[in-house]
Design an enzyme around this catalytic site. Structure first.
Site, PDB file in Angstrom:
ATOM      1  N   LYS A  33       0.707  38.646  19.689  1.00 13.80           N
ATOM      2  CA  LYS A  33      -0.037  38.535  18.519  1.00 13.80           C
ATOM      3  C   LYS A  33       0.826  39.024  17.439  1.00 13.80           C
ATOM      4  O   LYS A  33       1.602  40.086  17.313  1.00 13.80           O
ATOM      5  CB  LYS A  33      -1.245  39.582  18.764  1.00 13.80           C
ATOM      6  CG  LYS A  33      -2.392  39.252  19.381  1.00 13.80           C
ATOM      7  CD  LYS A  33      -3.437  40.073  19.639  1.00 13.80           C
ATOM      8  CE  LYS A  33      -4.296  40.456  18.255  1.00 13.80           C
ATOM      9  NZ  LYS A  33      -5.048  41.368  18.248  1.00 13.80           N
TER      10      LYS A  33
HETATM   11  O1  G3P Z   1      -7.642  42.838  16.586  1.00 11.74           O
HETATM   12  C1  G3P Z   1      -8.318  42.629  15.308  1.00 11.74           C
HETATM   13  C2  G3P Z   1      -9.839  42.975  15.498  1.00 11.74           C
HETATM   14  O2  G3P Z   1      -9.751  43.824  16.817  1.00 11.74           O
HETATM   15  C3  G3P Z   1     -10.325  43.607  14.474  1.00 11.74           C
HETATM   16  O3  G3P Z   1     -11.452  43.970  14.832  1.00 11.74           O
HETATM   17  O4  G3P Z   1     -13.574  45.591  14.770  1.00 11.74           O
HETATM   18  O5  G3P Z   1     -11.395  46.507  14.007  1.00 11.74           O
HETATM   19  O6  G3P Z   1     -12.377  44.754  12.667  1.00 11.74           O
HETATM   20  P1  G3P Z   1     -12.205  45.404  13.785  1.00 11.74           P
END
Ligand code: G3P
Length: 225
Positions: A85
């Site tokens: 990533k």
């Molecule tokens: O890796 C990116 C994604 O997991 C972000 O998720 O829930 O932290 O907005 P969140």
């Protein structure tokens, strides 16, 4: 649509794999930090458990050359199939191009705009990860952004797929599922919301009670007459 778990807790991953048809695991530095254990120890456990499933691991560096070095280290530790990533910054685009040219599988992450997605796909990323809920929280529309990226890739015949991330409710996931998005990565609590339904539970309780009235308490089709 591939269904991937956005989590690094091996117990939760095991539990999700037991019940849901999962295709892999993604994580980011924040998710890894929650485990309070050495990252490669955690990731090797996940790698062994998910066998052929996709594993997406994020680099931490800001500069392209360092991102590339991290990518090679991640692959050395976790296998050549690992998706790396890479945040979709200017430096990230450079790293994506270098890695993709070397045949390394890249997931372009931290996508908030269609332009980032376009550039990442053109640089050779196999997935781009728009952050649905975080885009919503900017007053924009995360689901719409992901759909527009998906359409743009189809228009250009890019082989890149959308791997939508950052969900806070089941509606966001279902909208993308209906649209034919390539993949979603979802936390265990939102995955549970996709199947939790009190109406289903109530209907099954009535079926059980009616059957028990007929055949006796605890009886099933296994031991009734
Ligand atoms: O890796 C990116 C994604 O997991 C972000 O998720 O829930 O932290 O907005 P969140």
């Amino acid at each position: 649509m591939k269904l991937i778990i956005d989590n690094a807790n091996i117990d939760e991953i095991r539990s999700m794999y037991e019940f849901f048809p999962m295709d892999g695991v993604t994580c980011n530095p924040t998710i890894l930090a929650k485990e309070k254990r050495p990252p490669y120890e955690v990731l090797k456990e996940i790698r062994d458990f998910i066998e052929e499933g996709e594993l997406h691991v994020q680099v931490v560096s800001d500069l392209a050359d360092n991102m590339v070095e991290e990518a090679y280290k991640i692959r050395k530790e976790l296998g050549d199939d690992t998706f790396i990533k890479i945040p979709t910054t200017k430096e990230g685009l450079k790293a994506i191009r270098i890695l993709a040219a070397a045949g390394i599988r890249v997931t372009a992450t931290a996508i908030y705009t269609q332009m980032q997605a376009f550039l990442a796909a053109k640089a050779g990323a196999l997935y781009v990860a728009p952050y649905i809920n975080r885009i919503d929280n900017l007053g924009s529309d995360g689901v719409r952004t992901a759909k527009e990226i998906h359409d743009m890739f189809r228009n250009y015949k890019f082989k890149t797929e959308v791997l939508a991330a950052s969900f806070k409710n089941s509606r966001q996931v279902i909208s993308l599922c209906e649209y034919g998005i390539g993949a979603t990565t979802i936390s265990p609590d939102v995955l549970d919301l996709l199947i939790k339904n009190d109406s289903v539970t109530a209907a099954l309780n009535v079926f059980r009670k009616d059957f028990e009235k007929l055949c006796g308490k605890g009886k099933t089709m296994l031991d009734c007459e």
